[in-house]
Design an enzyme around this catalytic site. Structure first.
Site, PDB file in Angstrom:
ATOM      1  N   ASN A   6       0.861  -1.176   0.000  1.00 57.54           N
ATOM      2  CA  ASN A   6       0.000   0.000   0.000  1.00 57.54           C
ATOM      3  C   ASN A   6       0.904   1.234   0.000  1.00 57.54           C
ATOM      4  O   ASN A   6       1.470   1.592   1.041  1.00 57.54           O
ATOM      5  CB  ASN A   6      -0.894  -0.038   1.255  1.00 57.54           C
ATOM      6  CG  ASN A   6      -1.790   1.184   1.350  1.00 57.54           C
ATOM      7  OD1 ASN A   6      -1.839   2.003   0.435  1.00 57.54           O
ATOM      8  ND2 ASN A   6      -2.490   1.307   2.466  1.00 57.54           N
ATOM      9  N   LEU A   7       1.050   1.854  -1.158  1.00 61.96           N
ATOM     10  CA  LEU A   7       1.975   2.992  -1.257  1.00 61.96           C
ATOM     11  C   LEU A   7       1.373   4.274  -0.681  1.00 61.96           C
ATOM     12  O   LEU A   7       2.068   5.278  -0.557  1.00 61.96           O
ATOM     13  CB  LEU A   7       2.406   3.202  -2.721  1.00 61.96           C
ATOM     14  CG  LEU A   7       3.105   2.003  -3.377  1.00 61.96           C
ATOM     15  CD1 LEU A   7       3.661   2.398  -4.758  1.00 61.96           C
ATOM     16  CD2 LEU A   7       4.226   1.448  -2.521  1.00 61.96           C
ATOM     17  N   LYS A   8       0.088   4.233  -0.356  1.00 62.52           N
ATOM     18  CA  LYS A   8      -0.608   5.393   0.235  1.00 62.52           C
ATOM     19  C   LYS A   8      -0.348   6.644  -0.614  1.00 62.52           C
ATOM     20  O   LYS A   8      -0.393   6.566  -1.824  1.00 62.52           O
ATOM     21  CB  LYS A   8      -0.181   5.569   1.694  1.00 62.52           C
ATOM     22  CG  LYS A   8      -0.325   4.275   2.514  1.00 62.52           C
ATOM     23  CD  LYS A   8      -0.210   4.499   3.984  1.00 62.52           C
ATOM     24  CE  LYS A   8      -0.242   3.167   4.712  1.00 62.52           C
ATOM     25  NZ  LYS A   8      -0.294   3.267   6.147  1.00 62.52           N
ATOM     26  N   HIS A  84      -9.750   0.328   4.470  1.00 60.59           N
ATOM     27  CA  HIS A  84      -8.507   0.647   5.192  1.00 60.59           C
ATOM     28  C   HIS A  84      -8.818   1.629   6.323  1.00 60.59           C
ATOM     29  O   HIS A  84      -9.614   2.548   6.156  1.00 60.59           O
ATOM     30  CB  HIS A  84      -7.472   1.228   4.225  1.00 60.59           C
ATOM     31  CG  HIS A  84      -6.117   1.282   4.844  1.00 60.59           C
ATOM     32  ND1 HIS A  84      -5.751   2.249   5.747  1.00 60.59           N
ATOM     33  CD2 HIS A  84      -5.045   0.461   4.720  1.00 60.59           C
ATOM     34  CE1 HIS A  84      -4.509   2.028   6.152  1.00 60.59           C
ATOM     35  NE2 HIS A  84      -4.055   0.951   5.532  1.00 60.59           N
ATOM     36  N   GLU A  86      -7.296   4.059   7.455  1.00 56.42           N
ATOM     37  CA  GLU A  86      -7.063   5.483   7.153  1.00 56.42           C
ATOM     38  C   GLU A  86      -8.220   6.088   6.351  1.00 56.42           C
ATOM     39  O   GLU A  86      -8.493   7.272   6.445  1.00 56.42           O
ATOM     40  CB  GLU A  86      -5.709   5.647   6.436  1.00 56.42           C
ATOM     41  CG  GLU A  86      -4.561   5.406   7.408  1.00 56.42           C
ATOM     42  CD  GLU A  86      -3.219   5.103   6.760  1.00 56.42           C
ATOM     43  OE1 GLU A  86      -3.103   5.207   5.527  1.00 56.42           O
ATOM     44  OE2 GLU A  86      -2.284   4.732   7.506  1.00 56.42           O
ATOM     45  N   GLU A 150      -5.724  -5.791  10.020  1.00 60.16           N
ATOM     46  CA  GLU A 150      -4.753  -4.724  10.261  1.00 60.16           C
ATOM     47  C   GLU A 150      -5.117  -3.983  11.551  1.00 60.16           C
ATOM     48  O   GLU A 150      -5.901  -3.017  11.524  1.00 60.16           O
ATOM     49  CB  GLU A 150      -4.776  -3.721   9.118  1.00 60.16           C
ATOM     50  CG  GLU A 150      -4.362  -4.286   7.780  1.00 60.16           C
ATOM     51  CD  GLU A 150      -3.737  -3.213   6.914  1.00 60.16           C
ATOM     52  OE1 GLU A 150      -2.555  -3.337   6.611  1.00 60.16           O
ATOM     53  OE2 GLU A 150      -4.430  -2.235   6.581  1.00 60.16           O
ATOM     54  N   GLY A 156       1.852   1.616  10.936  1.00 60.27           N
ATOM     55  CA  GLY A 156       2.740   2.778  10.869  1.00 60.27           C
ATOM     56  C   GLY A 156       3.455   3.095  12.171  1.00 60.27           C
ATOM     57  O   GLY A 156       4.055   4.163  12.313  1.00 60.27           O
ATOM     58  N   SER A 186       3.009  -2.764  10.356  1.00 62.16           N
ATOM     59  CA  SER A 186       4.458  -2.719  10.628  1.00 62.16           C
ATOM     60  C   SER A 186       5.183  -4.012  10.249  1.00 62.16           C
ATOM     61  O   SER A 186       6.094  -4.461  10.953  1.00 62.16           O
ATOM     62  CB  SER A 186       4.722  -2.355  12.091  1.00 62.16           C
ATOM     63  OG  SER A 186       4.242  -1.043  12.356  1.00 62.16           O
TER      64      SER A 186
END
Ligand code: PEP
Length: 222
Positions: A6-8, A84, A86, A150, A156, A186
């Site tokens: 996931n390159l966000k 996700h 986020e 997750e 993170g 992580s």
């Protein structure tokens, strides 16, 4: 093992082209999915699957700032992330997540559906109840479903959940569905070997450790 990156909100068109070229030349049949930002999506032929981090459940229409299926289809993309933490933190409700899931299912897309509890839920021992509620939103029988566990407190932070915690949750999830199960939070080249040996762990969803292509290659090869 599935390795999903996931390159966000990282990488541009130029840097992702280099990323994709380097990653492709290092791969040797591994199952790898990469989710770059929309504007960095590439039409190059890579040895990994590109997916999208987000979409709006429409083909096209008056949805300012959103991306629909017409735009995604043009890249030949059939893999999407949904749920996700986020995105949930930005206000994606269960209602919207269900609409996205149902839309993606109607397109026959491959869905990685993310679930995970916050630290308070983890500390008070109600993770399984919490995850069960998150899973009520989706069709667990959908054949192109992958579920990513997750825990928010591990994302993170540089501190992955322990092997015991991951094992317990994945065992619980495998009792509820037959979908492949990923762990995310992580993951890096040091802990991937232990995580990959956890029963019921079919792969990993990697954020930070995937942004640098050399790092991600090390993780995959570890
Ligand atoms: C993620 O955000 O999906 C994730 C797993 O991030 P990180 O690897 O940085 O914890």
């Amino acid at each position: 093992m599935i390795y999903a990156a996931n390159l966000k909100c990282n990488h541009t068109r130029k840097s992702f082209k280099e990323y994709g070229t380097k990653l492709s030349s290092a791969l040797n049949g591994e199952s790898v999915l990469v989710f770059p930002p929309f504007c960095a999506l590439s039409e190059d032929k890579f040895k990994f699957t590109q997916g999208v981090q987000n979409f709006y459940p429409c083909d096209n229409g008056s949805f300012t700032g959103e991306i629909g299926a017409d735009m995604i289809d043009e890249f030949g993309i059939t893999t999407v992330l949904i749920g996700h933490s986020e995105r949930r933190a930005l206000g994606e409700s269960d209602v919207l997540l269900k609409a996205k899931f149902d839309f993606a299912k109607s397109k026959n897309w491959d869905i990685i559906y993310c679930i995970g509890e916050d630290d308070i839920t983890h500390m008070n021992g109600s993770t399984k109840e919490f995850l069960s509620e998150q899973l009520e939103n989706i069709d667990l029988e959908y054949e192109n479903l992958i579920i990513a566990y997750e825990p928010i407190w591990a994302i993170g932070t540089g501190k992955s959940a322990s092997v015991e915690v991951i094992s317990g949750v994945l065992e619980f999830m495998s009792s509820k569905c037959n979908a492949p199960l990923l762990y995310g939070g992580s993951v890096n080249e040091k802990n991937i070997s232990d995580i990959s040996q956890i029963p019921n762990c079919d792969g990993v969803l990697v954020g930070t450790a995937s942004w640098d292509v050399e790092n991600f290659i090390k993780l995959i090869k570890a």
